[in-house]
Design a protein around this motif. Structure first.
Motif, PDB file in Angstrom:
ATOM      1  N   LYS A   1       2.036   6.683  -6.877  1.00 35.63           N
ATOM      2  CA  LYS A   1       1.029   7.649  -7.337  1.00 35.63           C
ATOM      3  C   LYS A   1       1.562   9.071  -7.279  1.00 35.63           C
ATOM      4  O   LYS A   1       1.227   9.903  -8.103  1.00 35.63           O
ATOM      5  CB  LYS A   1      -0.236   7.544  -6.478  1.00 35.63           C
ATOM      6  CG  LYS A   1      -1.079   6.351  -6.796  1.00 35.63           C
ATOM      7  CD  LYS A   1      -2.331   6.342  -5.961  1.00 35.63           C
ATOM      8  CE  LYS A   1      -3.173   5.126  -6.254  1.00 35.63           C
ATOM      9  NZ  LYS A   1      -4.367   5.072  -5.386  1.00 35.63           N
TER      10      LYS A   1
ATOM     11  N   ASP B   1       0.823  -1.210   0.000  1.00 25.80           N
ATOM     12  CA  ASP B   1       0.000   0.000   0.000  1.00 25.80           C
ATOM     13  C   ASP B   1       0.859   1.262   0.000  1.00 25.80           C
ATOM     14  O   ASP B   1       0.577   2.215  -0.727  1.00 25.80           O
ATOM     15  CB  ASP B   1      -0.939   0.022   1.211  1.00 25.80           C
ATOM     16  CG  ASP B   1      -2.042  -1.019   1.111  1.00 25.80           C
ATOM     17  OD1 ASP B   1      -2.290  -1.530  -0.009  1.00 25.80           O
ATOM     18  OD2 ASP B   1      -2.654  -1.342   2.145  1.00 25.80           O
TER      19      ASP B   1
ATOM     20  N   SER C   1       1.078   4.124  -2.912  1.00 28.39           N
ATOM     21  CA  SER C   1       0.904   5.563  -2.622  1.00 28.39           C
ATOM     22  C   SER C   1       2.114   6.357  -3.103  1.00 28.39           C
ATOM     23  O   SER C   1       1.971   7.457  -3.643  1.00 28.39           O
ATOM     24  CB  SER C   1       0.726   5.781  -1.122  1.00 28.39           C
ATOM     25  OG  SER C   1      -0.465   5.186  -0.686  1.00 28.39           O
ATOM     26  N   GLU C   2       3.308   5.779  -2.905  1.00 28.81           N
ATOM     27  CA  GLU C   2       4.542   6.450  -3.334  1.00 28.81           C
ATOM     28  C   GLU C   2       4.588   6.572  -4.852  1.00 28.81           C
ATOM     29  O   GLU C   2       5.004   7.602  -5.385  1.00 28.81           O
ATOM     30  CB  GLU C   2       5.731   5.629  -2.836  1.00 28.81           C
ATOM     31  CG  GLU C   2       7.082   6.184  -3.165  1.00 28.81           C
ATOM     32  CD  GLU C   2       8.193   5.271  -2.670  1.00 28.81           C
ATOM     33  OE1 GLU C   2       9.115   5.009  -3.466  1.00 28.81           O
ATOM     34  OE2 GLU C   2       8.116   4.808  -1.528  1.00 28.81           O
TER      35      GLU C   2
END
Length: 186
Positions: A184, A177, A181-182
């Motif tokens: 994105k 996860d 997120s990184e």
């Protein structure tokens, strides 16, 4: 890496073409205009080199991120398999323990009925046969407790292994996860 080499080669070819295609006639007309044109070329070249470097760094980051992502996915798959195996084994242990616990009262009842029937038998051969069966049933009944204890211990060990494996899986999912997120970005 071949993609990065191709992009770098393409930029360099464009840069060389830009340098040679530019009109040389304007440079030949006066010496004063040659210096600013050369300065513009140097500045453009520097800007292109900076952009090529930034592009190369972006490709490297993307490649590294993709590799990390694939590795995490594979580790999640392996750990999920472990969790599934431990869960199945634990359920199997619970089923065996339940069967054993439900068999104990039946065996006790059978032993009691056989002992009650022993008092009514007068034939010595039949009596000896019944005594032998009662002895066998009691021996089998005596083996239930240690086997039940073994199964309970194995179930407890499987619970611990399942919890450990589940914790690893949760940690890997959290890492996945965070990586998503990184990737994105902001």
């Amino acid at each position: 890496m071949s993609l990065m080499k191709g992009l770098t080669l393409g930029f360099l070819l464009c840069l060389v073409a830009l340098c040679f295609i530019s009109p040389s006639e304007t440079l030949a007309q006066s010496n004063k205009s040659a210096e600013p044109v050369q300065g513009d070329r140097d500045q453009t070249l520097k800007q292109l080199l900076v952009e090529v470097h930034e592009l190369r760094m972006a490709v490297q980051r993307a490649t590294f991120g993709n590799t990390r992502f694939q590795m995490l996915i594979e580790r999640v798959r392996v750990e999920q398999t472990h969790v599934d195996v431990f869960r199945r084994d634990r359920e199997s242990m619970r089923s065996q323990i339940s069967e054993m616990q439900s068999a104990k009262p039946r065996m006790e009842q059978q032993i009691k009925e056989a002992e009650d029937g022993l008092d009514r038998v007068t034939d010595p051969n039949v009596r000896a046969d019944m005594e032998s069966r009662i002895k066998t049933m009691k021996a089998e009944f005596g083996r239930i407790a240690p086997e039940e204890e073994r199964l309970l211990n194995r179930e407890a060990a499987l619970d611990i292994e399942l919890q450990t494996s589940q914790a690893k899986l949760n940690e890997l999912n959290n890492q996945l996860d965070a990586l998503i997120s990184e990737l994105k970005g902001p």
